[in-house]
Design a protein around this motif. Structure first.
Motif, PDB file in Angstrom:
ATOM      1  N   GLY A 122      27.406  38.844  29.022  1.00 27.32           N
ATOM      2  CA  GLY A 122      28.255  37.710  28.685  1.00 27.32           C
ATOM      3  C   GLY A 122      27.727  36.909  27.514  1.00 27.32           C
ATOM      4  N   TYR A 123      28.657  36.377  26.728  1.00 29.24           N
ATOM      5  CA  TYR A 123      28.358  35.446  25.645  1.00 29.24           C
ATOM      6  C   TYR A 123      29.249  34.239  25.871  1.00 29.24           C
ATOM      7  CZ  TYR A 123      26.315  39.596  23.510  1.00 29.24           C
ATOM      8  OH  TYR A 123      25.579  40.708  23.264  1.00 29.24           O
ATOM      9  N   GLY A 124      28.643  33.097  26.093  1.00 27.61           N
ATOM     10  CA  GLY A 124      29.441  31.909  26.372  1.00 27.61           C
ATOM     11  C   GLY A 124      30.251  31.488  25.170  1.00 27.61           C
ATOM     12  N   VAL A 125      31.509  31.189  25.408  1.00 27.96           N
ATOM     13  CA  VAL A 125      32.369  30.806  24.288  1.00 27.96           C
ATOM     14  C   VAL A 125      33.191  29.572  24.654  1.00 27.96           C
ATOM     15  CG1 VAL A 125      32.586  33.156  23.438  1.00 27.96           C
ATOM     16  CG2 VAL A 125      34.294  32.273  25.014  1.00 27.96           C
ATOM     17  N   LEU A 126      33.676  28.914  23.615  1.00 27.71           N
ATOM     18  CA  LEU A 126      34.687  27.879  23.772  1.00 27.71           C
ATOM     19  C   LEU A 126      35.945  28.423  23.106  1.00 27.71           C
ATOM     20  CD1 LEU A 126      32.674  24.671  22.789  1.00 27.71           C
ATOM     21  CD2 LEU A 126      33.210  25.504  25.074  1.00 27.71           C
ATOM     22  N   ALA A 127      36.999  28.530  23.881  1.00 20.76           N
ATOM     23  CA  ALA A 127      38.227  29.060  23.311  1.00 20.76           C
ATOM     24  C   ALA A 127      39.144  27.902  22.963  1.00 20.76           C
ATOM     25  CB  ALA A 127      38.896  30.002  24.296  1.00 20.76           C
ATOM     26  N   GLU A 128      39.671  27.969  21.756  1.00 21.67           N
ATOM     27  CA  GLU A 128      40.523  26.899  21.247  1.00 21.67           C
ATOM     28  C   GLU A 128      41.969  27.213  21.590  1.00 21.67           C
ATOM     29  OE1 GLU A 128      40.048  26.428  17.086  1.00 21.67           O
ATOM     30  OE2 GLU A 128      41.527  24.822  16.909  1.00 21.67           O
ATOM     31  N   SER A 129      42.663  26.228  22.123  1.00 25.35           N
ATOM     32  CA  SER A 129      44.039  26.463  22.532  1.00 25.35           C
ATOM     33  C   SER A 129      44.953  25.460  21.849  1.00 25.35           C
ATOM     34  CB  SER A 129      44.143  26.312  24.054  1.00 25.35           C
ATOM     35  OG  SER A 129      45.490  26.330  24.434  1.00 25.35           O
ATOM     36  N   TRP A 469      47.297  57.537  37.092  1.00 20.78           N
ATOM     37  CA  TRP A 469      47.681  56.138  37.045  1.00 20.78           C
ATOM     38  C   TRP A 469      47.005  55.465  35.870  1.00 20.78           C
ATOM     39  CZ3 TRP A 469      50.716  52.476  39.240  1.00 20.78           C
ATOM     40  CH2 TRP A 469      51.441  52.829  40.391  1.00 20.78           C
ATOM     41  N   HIS A 470      47.769  54.612  35.189  1.00 16.47           N
ATOM     42  CA  HIS A 470      47.125  53.716  34.228  1.00 16.47           C
ATOM     43  C   HIS A 470      47.490  52.303  34.612  1.00 16.47           C
ATOM     44  CE1 HIS A 470      45.898  51.560  30.677  1.00 16.47           C
ATOM     45  NE2 HIS A 470      47.133  51.112  30.536  1.00 16.47           N
ATOM     46  N   LEU A 471      46.465  51.469  34.811  1.00 14.33           N
ATOM     47  CA  LEU A 471      46.713  50.072  35.145  1.00 14.33           C
ATOM     48  C   LEU A 471      46.393  49.223  33.924  1.00 14.33           C
ATOM     49  CD1 LEU A 471      44.899  50.119  38.584  1.00 14.33           C
ATOM     50  CD2 LEU A 471      47.341  50.400  38.161  1.00 14.33           C
ATOM     51  N   ALA A 472      47.364  48.429  33.511  1.00 16.78           N
ATOM     52  CA  ALA A 472      47.140  47.561  32.351  1.00 16.78           C
ATOM     53  C   ALA A 472      46.173  46.462  32.737  1.00 16.78           C
ATOM     54  CB  ALA A 472      48.462  46.966  31.885  1.00 16.78           C
ATOM     55  N   ALA A 473      45.119  46.334  31.948  1.00 15.63           N
ATOM     56  CA  ALA A 473      44.088  45.347  32.282  1.00 15.63           C
ATOM     57  C   ALA A 473      44.384  44.030  31.579  1.00 15.63           C
ATOM     58  CB  ALA A 473      42.721  45.861  31.866  1.00 15.63           C
ATOM     59  N   THR A 474      43.731  42.993  32.101  1.00 15.61           N
ATOM     60  CA  THR A 474      43.832  41.705  31.427  1.00 15.61           C
ATOM     61  C   THR A 474      42.714  41.580  30.418  1.00 15.61           C
ATOM     62  OG1 THR A 474      42.598  40.855  33.294  1.00 15.61           O
ATOM     63  CG2 THR A 474      44.959  40.387  33.249  1.00 15.61           C
ATOM     64  N   HIS A 475      42.978  40.808  29.395  1.00 18.48           N
ATOM     65  CA  HIS A 475      41.960  40.437  28.420  1.00 18.48           C
ATOM     66  C   HIS A 475      41.151  39.304  29.036  1.00 18.48           C
ATOM     67  CE1 HIS A 475      40.602  38.521  24.586  1.00 18.48           C
ATOM     68  NE2 HIS A 475      40.522  39.770  24.208  1.00 18.48           N
ATOM     69  N   TYR A 476      39.925  39.091  28.552  1.00 18.71           N
ATOM     70  CA  TYR A 476      39.111  38.073  29.232  1.00 18.71           C
ATOM     71  C   TYR A 476      39.701  36.676  29.104  1.00 18.71           C
ATOM     72  CZ  TYR A 476      36.904  36.256  24.948  1.00 18.71           C
ATOM     73  OH  TYR A 476      36.671  35.668  23.742  1.00 18.71           O
ATOM     74  N   LEU A 477      40.551  36.467  28.114  1.00 16.00           N
ATOM     75  CA  LEU A 477      41.177  35.157  27.989  1.00 16.00           C
ATOM     76  C   LEU A 477      42.391  35.019  28.907  1.00 16.00           C
ATOM     77  CD1 LEU A 477      40.889  34.730  24.124  1.00 16.00           C
ATOM     78  CD2 LEU A 477      39.644  33.439  25.859  1.00 16.00           C
ATOM     79  N   GLU A 478      42.681  36.083  29.644  1.00 11.54           N
ATOM     80  CA  GLU A 478      43.817  36.056  30.550  1.00 11.54           C
ATOM     81  C   GLU A 478      43.400  36.118  32.002  1.00 11.54           C
ATOM     82  OE1 GLU A 478      46.920  38.745  27.875  1.00 11.54           O
ATOM     83  OE2 GLU A 478      45.638  39.713  29.349  1.00 11.54           O
ATOM     84  N   GLU A 479      42.091  36.172  32.265  1.00 11.46           N
ATOM     85  CA  GLU A 479      41.691  36.467  33.642  1.00 11.46           C
ATOM     86  C   GLU A 479      40.625  35.508  34.159  1.00 11.46           C
ATOM     87  OE1 GLU A 479      40.154  40.441  33.270  1.00 11.46           O
ATOM     88  OE2 GLU A 479      38.140  39.756  32.826  1.00 11.46           O
ATOM     89  N   TRP A 480      40.566  35.445  35.480  1.00 17.38           N
ATOM     90  CA  TRP A 480      39.459  34.776  36.145  1.00 17.38           C
ATOM     91  C   TRP A 480      38.380  35.818  36.403  1.00 17.38           C
ATOM     92  CZ3 TRP A 480      38.875  29.728  36.561  1.00 17.38           C
ATOM     93  CH2 TRP A 480      40.022  28.900  36.515  1.00 17.38           C
ATOM     94  N   GLY A 481      37.139  35.406  36.250  1.00 20.47           N
ATOM     95  CA  GLY A 481      36.076  36.354  36.504  1.00 20.47           C
ATOM     96  C   GLY A 481      34.731  35.671  36.314  1.00 20.47           C
ATOM     97  N   ASP A 482      33.725  36.467  36.209  1.00 22.87           N
ATOM     98  CA  ASP A 482      32.405  35.920  35.903  1.00 22.87           C
ATOM     99  C   ASP A 482      31.584  37.005  35.232  1.00 22.87           C
ATOM    100  OD1 ASP A 482      31.961  37.613  37.978  1.00 22.87           O
ATOM    101  OD2 ASP A 482      31.335  36.098  39.409  1.00 22.87           O
ATOM    102  N   VAL A 483      30.538  36.586  34.560  1.00 23.61           N
ATOM    103  CA  VAL A 483      29.714  37.537  33.829  1.00 23.61           C
ATOM    104  C   VAL A 483      28.352  36.908  33.621  1.00 23.61           C
ATOM    105  CG1 VAL A 483      30.393  36.752  31.520  1.00 23.61           C
ATOM    106  CG2 VAL A 483      29.750  39.152  31.858  1.00 23.61           C
ATOM    107  N   ARG A 484      27.338  37.745  33.517  1.00 17.67           N
ATOM    108  CA  ARG A 484      25.995  37.214  33.300  1.00 17.67           C
ATOM    109  C   ARG A 484      25.517  37.554  31.894  1.00 17.67           C
ATOM    110  NH1 ARG A 484      22.295  38.956  38.188  1.00 17.67           N
ATOM    111  NH2 ARG A 484      20.979  37.293  37.403  1.00 17.67           N
ATOM    112  N   ALA A 485      24.707  36.660  31.360  1.00 19.95           N
ATOM    113  CA  ALA A 485      24.201  36.837  30.009  1.00 19.95           C
ATOM    114  C   ALA A 485      22.889  37.607  30.031  1.00 19.95           C
ATOM    115  CB  ALA A 485      24.020  35.478  29.344  1.00 19.95           C
ATOM    116  N   PHE A 486      22.288  37.790  28.873  1.00 18.71           N
ATOM    117  CA  PHE A 486      21.071  38.591  28.748  1.00 18.71           C
ATOM    118  C   PHE A 486      19.952  38.080  29.639  1.00 18.71           C
ATOM    119  CE2 PHE A 486      17.963  36.123  26.206  1.00 18.71           C
ATOM    120  CZ  PHE A 486      18.721  34.980  26.012  1.00 18.71           C
ATOM    121  N   ASP A 487      19.946  36.771  29.887  1.00 24.32           N
ATOM    122  CA  ASP A 487      18.870  36.221  30.700  1.00 24.32           C
ATOM    123  C   ASP A 487      19.313  36.000  32.139  1.00 24.32           C
ATOM    124  OD1 ASP A 487      20.600  34.145  30.435  1.00 24.32           O
ATOM    125  OD2 ASP A 487      19.080  32.652  29.924  1.00 24.32           O
ATOM    126  N   GLY A 488      20.497  36.487  32.462  1.00 27.51           N
ATOM    127  CA  GLY A 488      20.970  36.377  33.825  1.00 27.51           C
ATOM    128  C   GLY A 488      21.895  35.205  34.082  1.00 27.51           C
TER     129      GLY A 488
END
Lengths: 1007, 196, 219, 461
Positions: A122-129, A469-488
């Motif tokens: 993960g890389y923490g970001v601020l998304a502008e809307s 089957w092909h399931l269309a995935a969400t982009h990370y700006l469209e989904e709830w989730g979590d992720v860890r960065a290089f240091d955890g």
């Protein structure tokens, strides 16, 4: 999901394809009229409900009416984005909310913290809307992997969101299918399996705690099921190295800001790897001449030329397979018991480095590259141990990847099982093994034997095409989730917009596998964290904090105490092979091929080569000359019985008798942008030799256009880029400006304009800090609506980037020094471009900005001719995509989309200055860049803070201090252009013992 | 020479010569005889004819000079007004009033205005375009644009007498003497100056 | 030699030159006038709207501009009221008026009202309401007496030249802070001096023609 | 002035008079007028006209494509943002210069040999300027807004930027075109009158009658005519010098190495005259033979023009030499020095050396009278000079732009087929207009020839 509003039943549903077809019939002005007509029809609204974003949401309090409202707005914004510069205005609609959301002030953007994941980390970001549309992604200053920076991949991720080629429906055997159908199918497929035997999951690297927990739950429910991991660019070697050294798969966190001496064993830590942005920031903080601080020194043992090597004070260019031999010699020098290999010719270098390392005990870092075998990683660990670096500059933490495995082995295991027919159900999450699995897996053939293959991904890609089957995935700006960065450190991924194309996230897929198909991402993630945090009632407030900050506190990996074992490496290494060596590397633009359909990344000049749109095979000038190969010649590379043809590109500094093979090209189902670019290097990449392979290289008779943005590679003795050693700088601090023949302020017959008052904008580019990663290039592209022009137009010299990173080589072509110099509009006070414009389309503002007025420009291009820095860009065609609706949503609404025939160039992000200026003026004061948080897009993205923008009249500003530094110089000031953008000369810190040896870049400047 | 002699339907009498020299000699005689409403039609500008016929000097040069001065002032004023007062832009750090940059345009407007004045002035002073002129009704006058040299004396001349003037011209060496009548529909005789 | 032309040809020749010249100049003049005419500017041309909304009626009831145009002091865009804003009153007042049917329909279905834009700037012009309001430019300076308009229409051309008229000499137009939303405000006789005073108060800097910088509007 | 008498006997080749003196006013005038009134179009001219007409079609196709698609169809790029467009513009403007020079400067110097070629050369000027004028308009990115380059009252209150050499160009080229047209038309009026008086059919009499505006050769008219003709000549002379000087300022005012040099104005003017005379000869040689005008355009004309070419060619060569000297030695500026080395030995060296060959070496043959009087050789040399002068602009524009200050931005340029179509299209347009002119407008200044005949035949008084 809110229910679809009732449409008139008599009207059949309108599909996106139909809507496109309707629009395709209309052209030009008619197009807009028909779009309006279409937009006002009920069917269109219903379609928008299905196909387009349903919720511009970060805050879930919006009621259903608002969400639908957003669609109206969306439809309207499509209708409104009409042609510019017409003499008579078109009639426009204005479409208000039904109920206005409270936090939105029309025209003012909102920022949400989330995380982008690249290679699983993960890389923490601020998304502008803007009014519900994400338009730009910036780094999150509070996130450890970003510290506010955002590399090219992060920047370009916004374009991927709006990619019209993204998969737009769930498909069963190629036909559109519903989620419920999938839920039924998977249930039916899994229930006959005893304990899940025959159920295999293939994912890429997973760091997400929630996702890992879900998979573990599946494995619990189906104990016989198997979970495989495969990322083509993985940390297998680091993992095995850690196991070798410590017996456990620990991860490593480096503190480059504390390191006085850094030795890189073919590690491109400045631009590759999960922590690269942080590492670059930390490293450059120390690798800079600052009063009272010891400047760090970087030694790089390098095979394929990389950005870390370009920054090295001493670079040793060897074949990748020889790095181990050098590492062994170094380890032995530090007193470790390892067998020696062949280091002929490099002994002097090695002993000098050793002396330096020993002097910096506890203050050094030895780091191994991901493409180096496990033994090199283990040796690096042992050396860090020997140098007493652990706990100081190097920290071991628990593995960030969930349940780490060896990816190559894992995919091999899977394909063996598939070939044996024992795989009954295969669920592939995000992976694209048909394209990128090791060639020896014969994955495609094996897949044919799987009765039910399910692919979940953003694109209907190579793997999706041969899956059931092909399931269309969400982009990370469209989904709830979590992720860890290089240091955890974990971050909650929050959506900014409802799925544009109705995709589902991996969390929802796994939940469905677990039989809970109706659960939403938010529920799943919250459920995990409620449990993990043990917060009880305080959870809701904590959750809000996590969302706001973009990091979950104290989730960083705990420090592990471990001592490197001994004994490994005591056996003699394989002797140096005389066979031709292939070094596999991820591409700087499309990485492993995942980003192949991203036009921004495809068109980003690859650092060091400046090649665009294709991956290439790099050869050293000597090897190329010996074999009669020129850049652009197609060569055939053979590893074992496998062959592939690739365009060659001659790269100074490449080791001889070896070639770098960039991954990521040759996609066949990437999308309209990515298909047919480059060549598929996976065809010769095997699970045994994923990084360094031996084989043969032969030339063919054909050649292709390898397109670069820079055709000349030497500075030709011009003082444009200035560099000296630390020693020389201390001897003569005024050395930089001594090159300016007419002094710092050449005289002029004109009195000049008075710029002494008010805000006066300027920029300083610190050549000492620039690592040439091109984050600024893509950030600028995203911020300023810069179009992609395509390979052919770049070949004709018509790329549109407002900022570019010039790259020059100096010295010995076998081991050249590399100069990297970002160049953008200098905003010259005496701008040569202004006086030649016949229509006053480019003039100077009172605060010193060279303004470019697109709507006034008639396109004589005289300004470009007269610009000594050649930073102006001309719209030779209608480059901006005025037709693809989804791409229009990405545009920055504060920046004009340029039409054809118009000149453009860097504006110092005038739209951002305007926002700050208006805010400051309302308070009756001047802009203060720190107080107002004013940054240019390039500055904000830069991982190393090499770009500083500010008010040169304000002595408190960083820029004023930098401009006063003796290192400050202006490019071509002898032309009396008085540039506002100036440079800080680069200082190298060579080891006096080695200076003058072939490994040291040429002394002084120019390179 | 009496009023009764003048024929209201006659515009002028013409005398044709085949060389400029012959015409010039005759012209001097015409002038000396006191005719004032006279003109010559020649296929190319004949040096000395103006003096020979006593035609007043033209003032074209002064007119063109005026045009040039106006153009010069216009060019300067236009640029100064636009760059200093109307919309001052900071261009390449130069002063708003950067007069050296104005020179080329000032020169061009000067030449343009002068040239237009010259051309338009010539047409206006010559009373052109005038596709109809009574002289075109004269016999053989079409040769005057090619090879013949013609002197004409208007009937409106105070000294004009058809017979005498015809005779006078014949004696002056004319190869041919003819009459140019007014046409029935001619409304111009009382309006435009037919000689200019 | 017979005449080629009749005597009238002379007058005709001159006339045709005059007409030809006049036609060229005239057409340019006409083009310019057309741009400045209501056809080109759409000044004083009321647009048809889904609901015949009368600013006059609402303003006369004493509703402040900002009740509906909420973001005029904070944002670039003044804001168009949401249906909810309408319904705040019209759920009780005139709640059965047929004229308001589209509003109720919108509230019921959640489908937005679609107004026809009256004040419409080209895409390459970036106008910010908030800074103008903050610096003493009143609503009526640009929009005219909207409070007296039964149907909204443009009062001014919104042409660049029109913008520049004020940006060149803001002292002619600025008004005291408390008069910004006063639709009836008229410049006092001493506007010239008062205006210069206000410029100082608002810290409006006209030095170096700062107010004429291109990037203020074009970016 | 009759300096021709001694020259007649000089040398081994006889140089004839500027005019065949067997002509009378009548025969000379009729010969000119008969082209229009009687003769059929000579076959080669008709064929040329047909070809040119096709090329005009190509030109309009190209323009349509250009305006509808964008100038991306050309080879222009960054850094070579100007290429064929401006090369051709300057080339055509240069060609135009000979017309004005012949009609104005030689008029002021009372050169007799000017008389037979001035009308023809002026027409060439006008058509060349029309071709030239197409480029600045069409080369801009948004040609439909090119009118913004003229100062006119507008609702934006925006005006052109008078510090730009392109603005100067707008004024210079439009003034030049206007004055050239006026000068040409002024010269035509008496000839059109003469044509009117010889015309037989109603239609031709009507058309010539309208165009000649009722010219009757009145002494009063001639008096004013003479003065303004002289004044127009006087105005045109500095104008023509200014136009190419200003065109050269497009380059000289820029700071680009290879452009930023003060020798450009005189050197451009000389080059313009050089190429203009070459073009006059390229056209005049076939015309005099196909239309049978060897008695009007005699060997003497060819000889005189060859000498002018030789002289201006030497000036141009001096310019090249000085340019190299300044760049390499005198300026001490490494960027300038690099530019010149790059011109001579860089990737476009072929163009530089071809230019030197075409403009400097081959025209030295004109030192030989035998060459000057051998029409086919002379014609070939004029074509070579035309090519050379085109190459000069290519060298100046492309080789300066393609490698300037920052090596990172260096690039190469290659024209596309549309560049070439546009160029040959304008050549076709020029040729077509020339053919129309030759066929329908008196190609010699009849009244001036008659005056010359008179002067030559009558004893001096």
């Amino acid at each position: 999901m809110n229910e679809t509003p009732n449409t008139t039943p008599s009207e059949p549903e309108l599909t996106l394809a139909e809507a496109r077809a309707q629009l395709a019939k209309a052209r030009g002005r008619n197009y807009w009229r028909s779009l309006e007509q279409l937009a006002s029809s009920g069917r269109f609204h219903a379609m928008m409900e299905r196909e387009m974003p349903k919720q511009a949401i970060a805050v879930s309090e919006w009621d259903p009416i608002d969400r639908r409202d957003f669609i109206r707005l969306m439809g309207a914004s499509l209708a409104l984005a009409g042609l510019t510069a017409c003499t008579k205005q078109h009639e426009e609609k204005i479409v208000p909310y039904v109920t206005a959301p409270e936090e939105i002030i029309p025209g003012k953007p909102l920022f949400y913290a989330t995380a982008f994941s690249h290679g699983g980390y993960g890389y923490g970001v601020l998304a502008e809307s803007h009014m519900g549309r994400p338009t730009k992604v910036e780094g999150n200053p509070d996130h450890p992997a970003s510290l506010g920076a955002a590399d090219a991949f992060v920047q370009a991720s916004i374009l991927q969101l709006y990619d019209p080629d993204r998969s737009q429906a769930h498909l069963k055997l190629g036909r559109s299918a519903t989620w419920n159908e999938f839920a039924r199918d998977i249930e039916a497929a899994l229930s006959p399996l005893s304990n899940g035997a025959g159920f295999h999951i293939l994912s890429e690297t997973v760091t997400s705690p929630t996702l890992a927990a879900q998979i573990r739950a599946i494995l619990e429910k189906y104990p016989q099921a198997r979970w495989h991991r495969y990322s083509p660019v993985n940390q297998d070697n680091a993992l095995e190295g850690a196991k070798l050294a410590f017996g456990s798969p620990v991860s490593v966190r480096y503190a480059f800001d504390k390191a006085a001496v850094v030795l890189s064993l073919d590690a491109d830590f400045l631009s590759h790897g999960p922590g690269h942005m942080r590492y670059a920031r930390d490293f450059m903080a120390r690798h800079t001449p600052e009063l009272g601080k010891k400047m760090s020194r970087l030694y790089s043992v390098e095979s394929s030329p990389n950005l870390t090597g370009a920054q090295a004070d001493h670079k040793l260019s060897v074949r990748a397979s020889q790095v181990e031999h050098i590492a062994r010699a170094l380890a032995r020098g530090l007193g470790l018991n390892v067998a020696l290999g062949d280091t002929t010719g490099h002994d002097e270098w090695i002993s000098a480095v050793l002396r330096d390392l020993k002097r910096s005990r506890g203050e050094a870092i030895v780091i191994a590259g991901d493409n180096q075998p496990a033994i090199v990683h283990a040796l690096a660990h042992a050396m860090n141990d020997a140098l007493d670096n652990h706990g100081k500059t190097v920290e071991l933490i628990e593995a960030v990847e969930a349940d780490p495995v060896n990816h190559s082995a894992s995919i091999k295991e899977l394909s063996t099982a598939m070939a044996a027919g024992s795989v009954k159900v295969l669920l592939m999450l995000g992976a694209n093994p048909v394209y990128n699995a090791p060639a020896d897996c014969n994955f495609t053939d094996a897949l044919a034997k799987v009765p039910l293959a399910i692919h979940h991904g953003l694109y209907f890609d190579e793997t999706a095409k041969v899956s059931h089957w092909h399931l269309a995935a969400t982009h990370y700006l469209e989904e709830w989730g979590d992720v860890r960065a290089f240091d955890g450190t974990a971050t909650i991924v929050q959506p900014l917009i409802e799925p544009l194309y109705g995709g589902r996230s991996a969390y929802e897929v796994l939940s469905t596998v677990l039989g809970r198909s109706s659960r939403k991402g938010l529920e799943i993630v919250q459920e995990y964290w409620k449990e993990a945090s043990n917060a009880g009632d305080a959870f809701d407030s904590q959750w809000r904090h996590w969302l706001r900050d973009g990091v979950i506190p104290s989730t960083a990996g705990g420090v592990q105490k471990a001592v490197a074992k001994s004994g490994f490496g005591s056996g003699a290494p394989a002797p140096l092979s005389s066979e031709f060596e292939f070094i596999f590397q991820p591409d700087y633009g499309v990485w492993d091929g995942n980003y192949a359909n991203n036009g921004w990344l495809q068109e980003m000049p690859r650092p060091l080569t400046q090649v665009v749109w294709d991956n290439v095979l790099l050869l050293s000038p000597q090897t190329a000359a010996a074999r009669g190969i020129k850049s652009g010649d197609v060569v055939k590379l053979a590893v074992g019985s496998r062959e592939v043809e690739a365009p060659a590109y001659v790269q100074p500094g490449h080791p001889d008798n070896a070639a770098t093979v960039y991954l990521g090209g040759g996609r066949t189902a990437a999308g309209r942008t990515g298909d047919g670019t480059g060549f598929n290097a996976y065809a010769v990449r095997t699970s045994e030799q994923p990084w360094i392979a031996f084989g043969t290289l032969s030339s063919t008779t054909s050649s292709v256009d390898v397109v670069t943005t820079q055709e000349h590679h030497s500075l030709d003795g011009r003082h444009l880029y200035r560099i000296a050693t630390l020693e020389d700088f201390i001897k003569d601090p005024k050395w930089v400006q001594a090159y300016d023949e007419f002094g710092q302020d050449p005289t002029s017959i004109y009195p000049g304009f008075d710029y002494s008052k008010g805000n006066q904008w300027g920029m300083v580019i610190n050549l000492n800090a620039c690592i040439g990663c091109n984050a600024c290039v893509v950030a600028c592209q995203a911020e300023n609506n810069i179009p992609v022009v395509g390979k052919d137009q770049v070949r004709r010299g018509r790329e549109m980037h407002w900022i570019r990173v010039d790259r020059y080589f100096g010295g010995d072509p076998a081991n050249p020094s590399t100069a990297l110099q970002p160049v953008t509009c200098m905003h010259c006070e005496n701008a040569p471009c202004e006086s030649v414009c016949p229509v006053a389309a480019t003039t100077h503002s009172a605060d010193g900005i060279n303004q470019m007025v697109y709507n006034r420009c008639v396109g004589t291009r005289y300004c470009s001719n007269n610009c000594p820095y050649k930073v102006r860009r001309f719209n030779f065609y209608k480059f901006a995509d005025h037709t693809t609706p989804s791409l229009k949503l990405q545009r920055n609404p504060d920046v004009t989309v340029r039409s054809r025939g118009v000149m453009e160039k860097c504006t110092y992000c005038i739209q951002r200055i305007s926002v700050a200026r208006i805010a400051a003026k309302k308070q009756g004061r001047l802009v203060n860049v720190k107080q107002d948080g004013l940054q240019t897009a390039c500055q904000q993205a830069c991982p190393t803070r090499a770009i500083v923008f500010g008010d040169i009249n304000n002595p408190e500003d960083d820029i004023a201090k930098l401009r006063a530094s003796p290192l400050s110089y202006g490019m071509l000031i002898e032309l009396n252009t008085r540039p506002r953008t100036t440079y800080m000369a680069r200082i190298r810190n060579p080891n006096p013992e080695l200076e003058g040896s072939s490994s040291a870049p040429q002394q002084g400047e120019p390179v | 020479m009496s009023e009764t002699d003048s024929n209201p339907s006659l515009y002028a009498v013409i005398a044709e010569f085949s060389t400029p020299e012959a015409m010039l000699k005759a012209a001097e005689k015409v002038r000396d005889a006191g005719y004032t409403r006279v003109d010559a039609l020649t296929p190319f500008p004949v040096h000395g004819i103006v003096e020979a016929l006593g035609i007043p000097k033209s003032r074209m040069a002064g007119l063109v000079l005026t045009g040039a001065i106006v153009g010069c002032i216009f060019g300067f004023a236009l640029q100064t007004w636009l760059t200093v007062y109307q919309y001052p832009h900071v261009i390449s750090g130069r002063p708003y009033f950067s007069w050296p940059n104005y020179i080329p345009v000032i020169f061009e407007t000067t030449v343009l205005f002068a040239g237009l004045t010259a051309f338009v002035g010539m047409l206006v002073r010559n009373n052109l375009p005038r596709p109809y002129h009574p002289i075109f009704s004269a016999p053989r006058v079409e040769d005057a644009t090619t090879s013949k040299f013609v002197i004409l004396i208007e009937a409106a001349d105070p000294k004009f007498n058809l017979k005498e003037t015809t005779e006078f011209l014949r004696k002056s060496g004319a190869e041919f003497v003819g009459e140019a009548p007014f046409e029935a529909a001619d409304t111009e005789r009382n309006r435009a100056p037919l000689l200019s | 030699m017979p005449q080629i032309f009749k005597p009238t040809a002379n007058a005709f020749a001159r006339l045709s030159i005059a007409i030809g010249f006049g036609a060229v100049v005239g057409s340019l003049v006409v083009l310019d006038l057309l741009t400045r005419s209501p056809y080109g500017t759409e000044v004083n041309v009321a647009r048809e709207q889904p609901v015949a909304f009368s600013h006059k009626h609402h303003a006369n009831m004493g509703i402040d501009c900002r009740y509906c145009h909420t973001s005029v002091e904070e944002g670039a865009f003044a804001g168009i009221p949401s249906t909810k804003t309408c319904m705040n009153c019209h759920s009780t007042i005139f709640n059965d008026s047929p004229m308001l049917e589209p509003v109720r329909e919108s509230w019921k279905t959640g489908e937005s009202l679609q107004w026809n834009r009256v004040h419409d700037l080209p895409q390459f012009v970036y106008f910010d309401h908030s800074i103008h309001v903050a610096k003493g430019i009143g609503c009526s300076t640009c929009h005219g007496r909207v409070d007296q308009m039964p149907l909204t229409r443009k009062e001014n051309t919104l042409y660049m030249g029109w913008c520049l008229d004020c940006h060149r000499a803001p002292e002619k137009f600025v008004r005291p802070k408390d008069k910004i939303f006063d639709m009836a405000w008229e410049p006092p006789p001493n506007q010239k001096e008062a205006g210069l005073e206000l410029l100082k108060e608002y810290k409006i800097d006209t030095e170096h023609y700062k107010m004429l910088d291109c990037y203020l509007c074009h970016r | 002035m009759s300096a021709s008498a001694p020259e007649k006997t000089m040398g081994y080749v006889e140089i004839p008079e500027v005019l065949d003196l067997h002509h009378t006013y009548d025969t000379a005038t009729d010969k000119i007028n008969d082209v229009i009134l009687k003769k059929k179009t000579p076959v080669p001219i008709a064929v040329a006209m047909g070809i040119c007409f096709l090329l005009v079609g190509l030109l309009f196709t190209t323009i349509t494509k250009l305006v509808s698609t964008g100038i991306g169809i050309w080879g222009n790029n960054q850094p070579v943002a100007w290429a064929f467009d401006i090369i051709n513009f300057v080339w055509w403007i240069g060609i135009g210069h000979a017309g004005t020079l012949i009609s104005a400067i030689l008029f002021l110097f009372r050169q007799e040999w000017r008389t037979s070629i001035n009308r023809f050369a002026e027409a060439m000027t006008i058509f060349a300027v029309m071709c030239a004028g197409m480029y600045p308009v069409l080369h801009v990115g948004r040609p439909w807004l090119a009118y913004w380059l003229f100062p006119y009252v507008n609702v934006m209150q925006m005006w052109p930027q008078f510090r730009s050499p392109l603005m100067w160009d707008v004024f210079a080229v439009s003034t030049y075109f206007t004055i050239s047209l006026l000068f040409w038309y002024t010269g035509l009026i008496p000839d059109l009158a003469s044509l009117r008086d010889r015309a037989k059919t109603r239609v031709s009499r009507f058309i010539t009658g309208v165009l000649s505006m009722g010219w009757r050769g009145s002494a009063r008219h001639w008096q004013r005519y003479d003065i303004i003709y002289l004044l127009l000549a006087g105005l045109s002379t500095p104008l023509v010098v200014s136009v190419h000087s200003i065109v050269s300022l497009d380059f000289a005012v820029a700071q680009l190495p290879g452009w930023h040099t003060s020798i450009f104005p005189p050197y451009f003017v000389a080059g313009a005259i050089y190429s203009g005379f070459a073009m006059v000869l390229t056209l005049a040689i076939p015309v005099r033979s196909y239309f049978g005008f060897k008695d009007f355009i005699t060997q003497r004309h060819l000889d005189a023009m060859s000498k002018v070419m030789l002289a201006t060619g030497l000036i141009v060569m001096y310019g090249y030499a000085m340019e190299a000297f300044i760049a390499l030695v005198y300026s001490g500026n490494p960027n300038e020095a690099f530019m010149m080395k790059n011109r001579m030995f860089g990737p476009y060296a072929w163009s530089y050396w071809m230019l030197i060959t075409c403009n400097g070496v081959i025209p030295q043959l004109l030192w030989f009278k035998r060459v000057r009087l051998h029409t086919p050789t002379l014609w070939v040399i004029t074509v070579v000079i035309n090519i050379g002068m085109w190459l000069e602009r290519f060298v100046i524009i492309v080789t300066s732009l393609h490698r300037d200050f920052l090596p990172s931005s260096w690039g190469m340029y290659a024209p596309t087929k549309w560049d070439i179509f546009m160029f040959i299209g304008t050549i076709g347009f020029f040729g077509f207009m020339m053919c129309l002119f030759l066929r329908f407008i008196p190609m010699f200044a009849g009244f001036e020839l008659r005056e010359l005949l008179h002067k030559k035949k009558s004893p001096p008084h």
